[in-house]
Design a protein around this motif. Structure first.
Motif, PDB file in Angstrom:
ATOM      1  N   LYS A 166       0.825  -1.213   0.000  1.00  0.00           N
ATOM      2  CA  LYS A 166       0.000   0.000   0.000  1.00  0.00           C
ATOM      3  C   LYS A 166       0.861   1.266   0.000  1.00  0.00           C
ATOM      4  CE  LYS A 166      -4.323  -1.636   0.459  1.00  0.00           C
ATOM      5  NZ  LYS A 166      -5.036  -1.450   1.718  1.00  0.00           N
ATOM      6  N   GLY A 167       2.182   1.107  -0.151  1.00  0.00           N
ATOM      7  CA  GLY A 167       3.065   2.271  -0.194  1.00  0.00           C
ATOM      8  C   GLY A 167       3.471   2.808   1.155  1.00  0.00           C
ATOM      9  N   GLY A 168       3.253   2.033   2.217  1.00  0.00           N
ATOM     10  CA  GLY A 168       3.537   2.508   3.565  1.00  0.00           C
ATOM     11  C   GLY A 168       4.945   2.200   4.031  1.00  0.00           C
ATOM     12  N   CYS A 169       5.307   2.813   5.159  1.00  0.00           N
ATOM     13  CA  CYS A 169       6.599   2.627   5.823  1.00  0.00           C
ATOM     14  C   CYS A 169       6.316   2.189   7.250  1.00  0.00           C
ATOM     15  CB  CYS A 169       7.379   3.939   5.799  1.00  0.00           C
ATOM     16  SG  CYS A 169       9.045   3.868   6.485  1.00  0.00           S
ATOM     17  N   ILE A 170       7.007   1.138   7.726  1.00  0.00           N
ATOM     18  CA  ILE A 170       6.690   0.564   9.031  1.00  0.00           C
ATOM     19  C   ILE A 170       7.959   0.147   9.758  1.00  0.00           C
ATOM     20  CG2 ILE A 170       6.248  -1.702   7.943  1.00  0.00           C
ATOM     21  CD1 ILE A 170       4.152  -2.199  10.190  1.00  0.00           C
ATOM     22  N   VAL A 171       8.052   0.540  11.028  1.00  0.00           N
ATOM     23  CA  VAL A 171       9.138   0.087  11.899  1.00  0.00           C
ATOM     24  C   VAL A 171       8.532  -0.713  13.044  1.00  0.00           C
ATOM     25  CG1 VAL A 171      10.605   2.058  11.313  1.00  0.00           C
ATOM     26  CG2 VAL A 171       9.153   2.179  13.348  1.00  0.00           C
ATOM     27  N   LEU A 172       9.351  -1.566  13.648  1.00  0.00           N
ATOM     28  CA  LEU A 172       8.893  -2.427  14.738  1.00  0.00           C
ATOM     29  C   LEU A 172       9.413  -1.898  16.065  1.00  0.00           C
ATOM     30  CD1 LEU A 172       7.376  -5.037  15.526  1.00  0.00           C
ATOM     31  CD2 LEU A 172       9.583  -6.210  15.457  1.00  0.00           C
ATOM     32  N   GLN A 173       8.507  -1.771  17.038  1.00  0.00           N
ATOM     33  CA  GLN A 173       8.918  -1.390  18.388  1.00  0.00           C
ATOM     34  C   GLN A 173       9.292  -2.657  19.166  1.00  0.00           C
ATOM     35  OE1 GLN A 173       6.245  -0.211  21.702  1.00  0.00           O
ATOM     36  NE2 GLN A 173       7.107   1.837  21.414  1.00  0.00           N
TER      37      GLN A 173
ATOM     38  N   ALA B 159      14.835  -9.340   9.084  1.00  0.00           N
ATOM     39  CA  ALA B 159      14.408 -10.501   8.287  1.00  0.00           C
ATOM     40  C   ALA B 159      12.913 -10.448   7.976  1.00  0.00           C
ATOM     41  CB  ALA B 159      14.746 -11.789   9.032  1.00  0.00           C
ATOM     42  N   ALA B 160      12.148  -9.824   8.850  1.00  0.00           N
ATOM     43  CA  ALA B 160      10.698  -9.724   8.648  1.00  0.00           C
ATOM     44  C   ALA B 160      10.307  -8.595   7.707  1.00  0.00           C
ATOM     45  CB  ALA B 160       9.999  -9.538   9.993  1.00  0.00           C
ATOM     46  N   GLY B 161      11.270  -7.820   7.233  1.00  0.00           N
ATOM     47  CA  GLY B 161      10.978  -6.822   6.217  1.00  0.00           C
ATOM     48  C   GLY B 161      10.625  -5.441   6.724  1.00  0.00           C
ATOM     49  N   PHE B 162      10.862  -5.175   7.998  1.00  0.00           N
ATOM     50  CA  PHE B 162      10.601  -3.828   8.500  1.00  0.00           C
ATOM     51  C   PHE B 162      11.575  -2.822   7.896  1.00  0.00           C
ATOM     52  CE2 PHE B 162       8.392  -6.342  11.679  1.00  0.00           C
ATOM     53  CZ  PHE B 162       7.255  -5.578  11.903  1.00  0.00           C
ATOM     54  N   ASP B 163      11.207  -1.547   7.979  1.00  0.00           N
ATOM     55  CA  ASP B 163      12.050  -0.468   7.475  1.00  0.00           C
ATOM     56  C   ASP B 163      13.006   0.060   8.538  1.00  0.00           C
ATOM     57  OD1 ASP B 163      10.854  -0.188   4.762  1.00  0.00           O
ATOM     58  OD2 ASP B 163       9.058   0.252   5.927  1.00  0.00           O
ATOM     59  N   GLY B 164      12.839  -0.383   9.775  1.00  0.00           N
ATOM     60  CA  GLY B 164      13.679   0.038  10.880  1.00  0.00           C
ATOM     61  C   GLY B 164      13.075  -0.469  12.176  1.00  0.00           C
ATOM     62  N   VAL B 165      13.636  -0.033  13.290  1.00  0.00           N
ATOM     63  CA  VAL B 165      13.119  -0.444  14.597  1.00  0.00           C
ATOM     64  C   VAL B 165      13.084   0.760  15.535  1.00  0.00           C
ATOM     65  CG1 VAL B 165      13.831  -2.863  14.480  1.00  0.00           C
ATOM     66  CG2 VAL B 165      15.402  -1.169  15.399  1.00  0.00           C
ATOM     67  N   GLU B 166      12.158   0.682  16.476  1.00  0.00           N
ATOM     68  CA  GLU B 166      12.102   1.630  17.590  1.00  0.00           C
ATOM     69  C   GLU B 166      12.372   0.868  18.881  1.00  0.00           C
ATOM     70  OE1 GLU B 166       9.099   4.939  18.109  1.00  0.00           O
ATOM     71  OE2 GLU B 166       8.418   3.628  19.738  1.00  0.00           O
ATOM     72  N   VAL B 167      13.338   1.322  19.652  1.00  0.00           N
ATOM     73  CA  VAL B 167      13.613   0.744  20.961  1.00  0.00           C
ATOM     74  C   VAL B 167      12.619   1.352  21.951  1.00  0.00           C
ATOM     75  CG1 VAL B 167      15.295   0.551  22.825  1.00  0.00           C
ATOM     76  CG2 VAL B 167      16.038   0.345  20.437  1.00  0.00           C
ATOM     77  N   HIS B 168      11.894   0.487  22.659  1.00  0.00           N
ATOM     78  CA  HIS B 168      10.869   0.934  23.607  1.00  0.00           C
ATOM     79  C   HIS B 168      11.538   1.206  24.956  1.00  0.00           C
ATOM     80  CE1 HIS B 168       7.206   1.588  25.630  1.00  0.00           C
ATOM     81  NE2 HIS B 168       6.506   0.530  25.248  1.00  0.00           N
ATOM     82  N   GLY B 169      11.752   2.491  25.233  1.00  0.00           N
ATOM     83  CA  GLY B 169      12.337   2.889  26.504  1.00  0.00           C
ATOM     84  C   GLY B 169      11.372   3.679  27.360  1.00  0.00           C
ATOM     85  N   ALA B 170      10.080   3.343  27.280  1.00  0.00           N
ATOM     86  CA  ALA B 170       9.032   4.164  27.898  1.00  0.00           C
ATOM     87  C   ALA B 170       8.088   3.330  28.756  1.00  0.00           C
ATOM     88  CB  ALA B 170       8.242   4.896  26.804  1.00  0.00           C
ATOM     89  N   ASN B 171       7.192   4.037  29.445  1.00  0.00           N
ATOM     90  CA  ASN B 171       5.967   3.490  30.046  1.00  0.00           C
ATOM     91  C   ASN B 171       6.169   2.426  31.114  1.00  0.00           C
ATOM     92  OD1 ASN B 171       4.640   5.219  28.395  1.00  0.00           O
ATOM     93  ND2 ASN B 171       3.847   3.678  26.986  1.00  0.00           N
ATOM     94  N   GLY B 172       7.308   2.452  31.801  1.00  0.00           N
ATOM     95  CA  GLY B 172       7.486   1.573  32.947  1.00  0.00           C
ATOM     96  C   GLY B 172       7.826   0.147  32.611  1.00  0.00           C
TER      97      GLY B 172
END
Length: 358
Positions: A93-100, A167-180
């Motif tokens: 669909k032309g989107g960009c997605i990163v994994l947290q 390997a799963a095809g994400f465009d990048g990653v976000e490290v979750h350093g929030a919310n306890g």
């Protein structure tokens, strides 16, 4: 066009974002019993591919650290394959997605993890709330304090998760350093009472988060890595004596590493703490700054136009409006989210929110 700043493209590291209306990471508990993403999840994310960037939901980096029962993981081959369905659908669909990528820390529960006691920087439980389990809602338990010699295994687990996300095809990653959750627990002095190299002064408390970020950078390059922090948020019994100092330090360290973006939750879900963390984040982080929590489209437009931040991550409004950018552009009415279906199984309240009428 209304809200022109929101529709100006922005370059976040290597990520070319067509607009600044981003989809915040939203835990929805639609994975299967083995934490494998499902075709329904692929449909959900593909519906929202018009976001400037989709930040996919908190995903277990390391097996045995569930705190939401049916949340996804990224530690098994089956999970990688399930996420590949998602990324393929979004890219089609032309989107960009990163994994947290995420570790639940003391927010995990034995009933979700084969009886294993959760781990944390210190043996301090979450109070005043309960966790969803197969046996209903249960109080959080007291976690076990991680030993210093166990921490390299945590870092290695995040690195493997980053490799699996690639390997799963994400465009990048976000490290979750929030919310306890685990990295935030180490960072903030209300949850971290340990001594040694990972406790005490801020530089030590931030050490694990930055070691994880560096490990992820070694896989992806800094220009495809983001970091999310929540210096004020008291959710999961969190507090810190100096949230502004935390913001300044992490922003400086993230900037020095050249991260694609820094994602800052600006306030407190529970309204127990207040303050301005966006101004110091803007001052000290030289990359793309993403704001989150309670922004309207009008406020986001004004903040971006004024240079206070570069993009805004919208949460529940994206949950209920798969075509949120189009609705903002048209100044159209938004669907109201149904909180009763935020974490329930199936398509109801997930993939059945209508798009704007033509």
């Amino acid at each position: 066009m209304s809200h022109p700043s929101l529709f100006t493209p922005v370059q976040a590291g290597a990520l070319k974002l067509p607009n600044r209306i981003l989809m915040a990471p939203l835990t929805r508990c639609r994975a299967d019993a083995d934490h494998v993403p499902t075709p329904l999840m692929a449909e959900y994310y593909a519906q929202r591919a018009s976001a400037g960037l989709i930040i996919a939901e908190a995903t277990m980096a390391i097996e045995g650290n569930s705190s939401f029962w049916m949340e996804p993981g990224i530690y098994s081959d089956a999970q990688v394959a399930g996420w590949k369905l998602v990324t393929d659908a979004v890219h089609a669909k032309g989107g960009c997605i990163v994994l947290q990528i995420w570790h639940g820390g003391r927010a995990c529960h034995p009933l979700l993890n084969g009886g294993a006691q959760p781990v944390a920087p210190s043996a301090i439980p979450i109070t005043g709330d309960e966790v969803h389990t197969p046996e209903g809602k249960k109080p959080y338990v007291t976690p076990r304090e991680l030993r210093d010699d166990e921490i390299p295994g945590i870092v290695a687990g995040f690195k493997k998760a980053a490799e699996n996300a690639k390997a799963a095809g994400f465009d990048g990653v976000e490290v979750h350093g929030a919310n306890g959750y685990l990295l935030d627990e180490f960072l903030r002095d209300g949850a971290n009472k340990r001594s040694g190299p990972y406790g005490g002064p801020l530089e030590n408390r931030a050490r694990l988060m930055l070691e994880v970020v560096d490990a992820v950078i070694s896989v992806w390059g800094a220009d495809r890595v983001g970091l999310r922090i929540s210096p004020l948020n008291s959710y999961n019994s969190m507090i810190d004596s100096d949230p502004v100092a935390i913001t300044e330090y992490i922003a400086k360290e993230a900037s020095a590493r050249g991260l694609a973006y820094l994602h800052v939750m600006r306030s407190d879900f529970l309204q127990a703490q207040s303050g301005d963390v966006m101004t110091p984040a803007r001052h000290h982080f030289k990359g793309v700054l993403i704001g989150n929590m309670g922004y309207t489209a009008d406020e986001a437009e004004q903040a971006i136009a004024a240079g206070q931040l570069d993009a805004v991550a919208f949460g529940t409004s994206f949950l209920a409006n798969p075509d949120l950018p189009a609705r903002i552009a048209a100044k159209a009415e938004l669907n109201a989210p149904n909180a009763a279906t935020f974490y329930s199984p199936g398509p109801a309240g997930y993939t059945d929110y209508p798009a704007m009428a033509a």
